[in-house]
Scaffold this motif. Structure first.
Motif, PDB file in Angstrom:
ATOM      1  N   PRO A 124       0.831  -1.210   0.000  1.00  0.00           N
ATOM      2  CA  PRO A 124       0.000   0.000   0.000  1.00  0.00           C
ATOM      3  C   PRO A 124       0.862   1.255   0.000  1.00  0.00           C
ATOM      4  O   PRO A 124       1.969   1.272   0.531  1.00  0.00           O
ATOM      5  N   GLU A 125       0.334   2.316  -0.597  1.00  0.00           N
ATOM      6  CA  GLU A 125       1.043   3.587  -0.620  1.00  0.00           C
ATOM      7  C   GLU A 125       0.052   4.716  -0.841  1.00  0.00           C
ATOM      8  O   GLU A 125      -1.094   4.496  -1.231  1.00  0.00           O
ATOM      9  N   ALA A 126       0.506   5.930  -0.592  1.00  0.00           N
ATOM     10  CA  ALA A 126      -0.336   7.100  -0.803  1.00  0.00           C
ATOM     11  C   ALA A 126      -0.589   7.292  -2.295  1.00  0.00           C
ATOM     12  O   ALA A 126       0.269   6.992  -3.124  1.00  0.00           O
ATOM     13  N   TYR A 127      -1.758   7.784  -2.620  1.00  0.00           N
ATOM     14  CA  TYR A 127      -2.081   8.080  -4.013  1.00  0.00           C
ATOM     15  C   TYR A 127      -1.543   9.446  -4.388  1.00  0.00           C
ATOM     16  O   TYR A 127      -1.775  10.438  -3.701  1.00  0.00           O
ATOM     17  N   VAL A 128      -0.819   9.488  -5.502  1.00  0.00           N
ATOM     18  CA  VAL A 128      -0.291  10.741  -6.040  1.00  0.00           C
ATOM     19  C   VAL A 128      -0.740  10.845  -7.498  1.00  0.00           C
ATOM     20  O   VAL A 128      -0.307  10.042  -8.335  1.00  0.00           O
ATOM     21  N   PRO A 129      -1.640  11.787  -7.829  1.00  0.00           N
ATOM     22  CA  PRO A 129      -2.126  11.892  -9.215  1.00  0.00           C
ATOM     23  C   PRO A 129      -0.977  11.981 -10.211  1.00  0.00           C
ATOM     24  O   PRO A 129      -0.019  12.722 -10.015  1.00  0.00           O
ATOM     25  N   GLY A 130      -1.094  11.178 -11.261  1.00  0.00           N
ATOM     26  CA  GLY A 130      -0.061  11.171 -12.292  1.00  0.00           C
ATOM     27  C   GLY A 130       1.067  10.191 -12.026  1.00  0.00           C
ATOM     28  O   GLY A 130       1.836   9.857 -12.940  1.00  0.00           O
ATOM     29  N   LYS A 131       1.175   9.702 -10.774  1.00  0.00           N
ATOM     30  CA  LYS A 131       2.244   8.767 -10.418  1.00  0.00           C
ATOM     31  C   LYS A 131       1.726   7.341 -10.295  1.00  0.00           C
ATOM     32  O   LYS A 131       2.369   6.396 -10.751  1.00  0.00           O
ATOM     33  N   ASN A 132       0.569   7.160  -9.658  1.00  0.00           N
ATOM     34  CA  ASN A 132      -0.003   5.832  -9.479  1.00  0.00           C
ATOM     35  C   ASN A 132      -1.520   5.911  -9.623  1.00  0.00           C
ATOM     36  O   ASN A 132      -2.055   6.961 -10.013  1.00  0.00           O
ATOM     37  N   ASP A 133      -2.199   4.842  -9.339  1.00  0.00           N
ATOM     38  CA  ASP A 133      -3.646   4.772  -9.573  1.00  0.00           C
ATOM     39  C   ASP A 133      -4.428   4.904  -8.267  1.00  0.00           C
ATOM     40  O   ASP A 133      -3.998   4.391  -7.228  1.00  0.00           O
ATOM     41  N   PRO A 134      -5.591   5.560  -8.308  1.00  0.00           N
ATOM     42  CA  PRO A 134      -6.448   5.626  -7.116  1.00  0.00           C
ATOM     43  C   PRO A 134      -7.220   4.327  -6.944  1.00  0.00           C
ATOM     44  O   PRO A 134      -7.888   3.862  -7.866  1.00  0.00           O
ATOM     45  N   TYR A 135      -7.123   3.722  -5.767  1.00  0.00           N
ATOM     46  CA  TYR A 135      -7.805   2.456  -5.512  1.00  0.00           C
ATOM     47  C   TYR A 135      -8.943   2.608  -4.519  1.00  0.00           C
ATOM     48  O   TYR A 135     -10.082   2.278  -4.802  1.00  0.00           O
ATOM     49  N   TYR A 136      -8.623   3.074  -3.323  1.00  0.00           N
ATOM     50  CA  TYR A 136      -9.602   3.075  -2.246  1.00  0.00           C
ATOM     51  C   TYR A 136      -9.902   4.495  -1.780  1.00  0.00           C
ATOM     52  O   TYR A 136      -9.014   5.173  -1.260  1.00  0.00           O
ATOM     53  N   PRO A 137     -11.143   4.959  -1.949  1.00  0.00           N
ATOM     54  CA  PRO A 137     -11.517   6.250  -1.358  1.00  0.00           C
ATOM     55  C   PRO A 137     -11.339   6.192   0.156  1.00  0.00           C
ATOM     56  O   PRO A 137     -11.666   5.194   0.790  1.00  0.00           O
ATOM     57  N   ILE A 138     -10.796   7.243   0.721  1.00  0.00           N
ATOM     58  CA  ILE A 138     -10.604   7.303   2.171  1.00  0.00           C
ATOM     59  C   ILE A 138     -11.828   7.982   2.776  1.00  0.00           C
ATOM     60  O   ILE A 138     -11.977   9.214   2.717  1.00  0.00           O
ATOM     61  N   LEU A 139     -12.704   7.182   3.341  1.00  0.00           N
ATOM     62  CA  LEU A 139     -13.989   7.689   3.809  1.00  0.00           C
ATOM     63  C   LEU A 139     -13.913   8.105   5.267  1.00  0.00           C
ATOM     64  O   LEU A 139     -13.711   7.274   6.150  1.00  0.00           O
ATOM     65  N   ASN A 140     -14.045   9.385   5.506  1.00  0.00           N
ATOM     66  CA  ASN A 140     -14.181   9.921   6.856  1.00  0.00           C
ATOM     67  C   ASN A 140     -14.975  11.225   6.753  1.00  0.00           C
ATOM     68  O   ASN A 140     -15.364  11.647   5.648  1.00  0.00           O
ATOM     69  N   GLU A 141     -15.216  11.857   7.859  1.00  0.00           N
ATOM     70  CA  GLU A 141     -16.111  13.021   7.871  1.00  0.00           C
ATOM     71  C   GLU A 141     -15.579  14.162   7.017  1.00  0.00           C
ATOM     72  O   GLU A 141     -16.322  14.789   6.247  1.00  0.00           O
ATOM     73  N   ALA A 142     -14.287  14.451   7.136  1.00  0.00           N
ATOM     74  CA  ALA A 142     -13.712  15.568   6.385  1.00  0.00           C
ATOM     75  C   ALA A 142     -13.844  15.346   4.880  1.00  0.00           C
ATOM     76  O   ALA A 142     -14.189  16.273   4.129  1.00  0.00           O
ATOM     77  N   ASN A 143     -13.580  14.116   4.441  1.00  0.00           N
ATOM     78  CA  ASN A 143     -13.647  13.834   3.006  1.00  0.00           C
ATOM     79  C   ASN A 143     -15.085  13.784   2.507  1.00  0.00           C
ATOM     80  O   ASN A 143     -15.359  14.139   1.350  1.00  0.00           O
ATOM     81  N   ARG A 144     -16.013  13.372   3.362  1.00  0.00           N
ATOM     82  CA  ARG A 144     -17.424  13.418   2.977  1.00  0.00           C
ATOM     83  C   ARG A 144     -17.888  14.865   2.789  1.00  0.00           C
ATOM     84  O   ARG A 144     -18.684  15.162   1.891  1.00  0.00           O
ATOM     85  N   ASN A 145     -17.395  15.741   3.622  1.00  0.00           N
ATOM     86  CA  ASN A 145     -17.753  17.155   3.483  1.00  0.00           C
ATOM     87  C   ASN A 145     -17.234  17.725   2.166  1.00  0.00           C
ATOM     88  O   ASN A 145     -17.935  18.482   1.479  1.00  0.00           O
ATOM     89  N   ARG A 146     -16.010  17.348   1.807  1.00  0.00           N
ATOM     90  CA  ARG A 146     -15.462  17.819   0.533  1.00  0.00           C
ATOM     91  C   ARG A 146     -16.219  17.197  -0.631  1.00  0.00           C
ATOM     92  O   ARG A 146     -16.487  17.863  -1.644  1.00  0.00           O
TER      93      ARG A 146
END
Length: 376
Positions: free
Chosen positions: A305-327
């Motif tokens: 596992p690793e952090a998602y960086v646009p343009g470098k790797n692929d997005p796999y798992y949305p990180i679901l928490n309150e802050a991200n739901r608000n965004r």
């Protein structure tokens, strides 16, 4: 060339919608995919040793939905398959999800029997209990067990997989792998469990084999959107990317895969072995289990596992928490403004953690409720 629908992406959601639009409505569809293949993260292929490999990690089909099962059965035969997972805890391989058999693998028989009785007394048999709920129990022995499982099965695996503690994640995420008060060692208990007999890619190819469907690979939709005539758009990519990150990036976790082929028939007892506490990997999957094809060699896939960086790797798992739901809510407001011309659907477009059958069911629902209505 004029199309009725332009679909961005060629994963589950896109393939289902393209097939339905082409066969049920008789309309023309263009699919644009930036990768060099169809099937999204469920893409598989045969390597040089004739072993069917899941390129983006294990994809095990299971569902409770007869609707999904019968729909996909139009495009594939099935190979019955029950997924089994072991986890290495204190040097021992135990069944995952943690169940009654795991108890007896780790603890002395008399103590395991005591813990089993307490679990049955407090929760009942055949019940799945999220780890955070188990930790709320006030019984001292169950409190010990809850903390033991939390520390040895969940905590470090979650830190590796998500970069966060279980408490920092949405309960829907932590509840996906509960403690199962049962002796059923299968990873899933759904009534339909199988693998496409010839692989997922072949299944998707059959879905898209229609004169009304055209496919354009190795192409970003932004490169052609001004040159293609179409009436409506279905978008299955990242929702924040579509809006050029106007409200900021929605975070994901990504994965890096390491493939290795060994000159031996088998490597591990089951398809998947998890390493919650050891090494940097989270799991090793042995690919031959998926297809059952015999081979004197075996191919392994290790996941980092690793952090998602646009343009470098692929997005796999949305990180679901309150802050991200608000965004996310800011982006869904933007979606509402475009709902007459653009349809957002899929794991990335919805920013939701879908299983494969959930993605199919969601796509079928969108077709029946939104796509059909828009053509009437």
């Amino acid at each position: 060339m004029k199309f009725d629908w332009l679909i961005v992406g060629a994963g589950y959601s896109a393939c289902v919608l393209a097939e339905r639009i082409a066969t049920q409505l008789g309309l023309r569809v263009l699919i644009v995919e930036k990768r060099n293949h169809i099937g999204g993260n469920a893409y598989d292929y045969y390597n040089e040793h004739g072993i069917l490999v899941h390129k983006y990690g294990p994809h095990i089909f299971h569902t409770k939905s007869s609707k999904v099962w019968h729909y996909l059965s139009q495009f594939t035969e099935w190979r019955p398959y029950y997924h089994h997972v072991l986890g290495v805890v204190e040097g021992k391989k135990i069944p995952i999800p943690f169940n009654l058999n795991s108890l007896y693998d780790l603890f002395p028989p008399r103590y395991a029997e005591k813990l089993e009785d307490l679990l049955l007394e407090n929760f009942g048999f055949g019940v799945k209990v999220p780890i955070l709920k188990l930790r709320e129990n006030t019984n001292s022995s169950l409190d010990f067990l809850a903390n033991y499982i939390y520390e040895n099965v969940f905590l470090n695996y979650t830190l590796k997989q998500w970069g966060m503690k279980p408490e920092e994640l949405d309960k829907n995420v932590t509840g996906r792998v509960p403690i199962y008060i049962s002796r059923d060692n299968r990873y899933f208990q759904d009534p339909y469990q199988a693998m496409p007999k010839l692989g997922y890619t072949e299944m998707f190819s059959r879905m898209l084999f229609h004169p009304n469907i055209k496919l354009l690979l190795n192409t970003k939709y932004q490169e052609i959107i001004d040159d293609v005539k179409f009436d409506r758009l279905i978008y299955t990519g990242p929702i924040d990317e579509f809006f050029d990150y106007m409200h900021g990036e929605l975070p994901y976790r990504s994965l890096r895969f390491q493939f290795e082929t060994l000159d031996q028939e088998w490597y591990q007892e089951v398809c998947q072995v998890n390493y919650p506490n050891d090494y940097e990997i989270t799991r090793i999957t042995e690919q031959k289990y998926f297809s059952g094809h015999p081979s004197p060699k075996t191919t392994l896939v290790m996941e980092f596992p690793e952090a998602y960086v646009p343009g470098k790797n692929d997005p796999y798992y949305p990180i679901l928490n309150e802050a991200n739901r608000n965004r996310l809510s800011l982006y869904t407001s933007e979606v509402e403004k475009l709902k007459k011309s653009v349809c957002f659907v899929g794991r990335l477009a919805d920013y939701k953690y879908y299983d494969m059958d959930q993605a199919v069911l969601r796509a079928l629902h969108v077709f029946e409720k939104s796509v059909v209505n828009s053509t009437e």
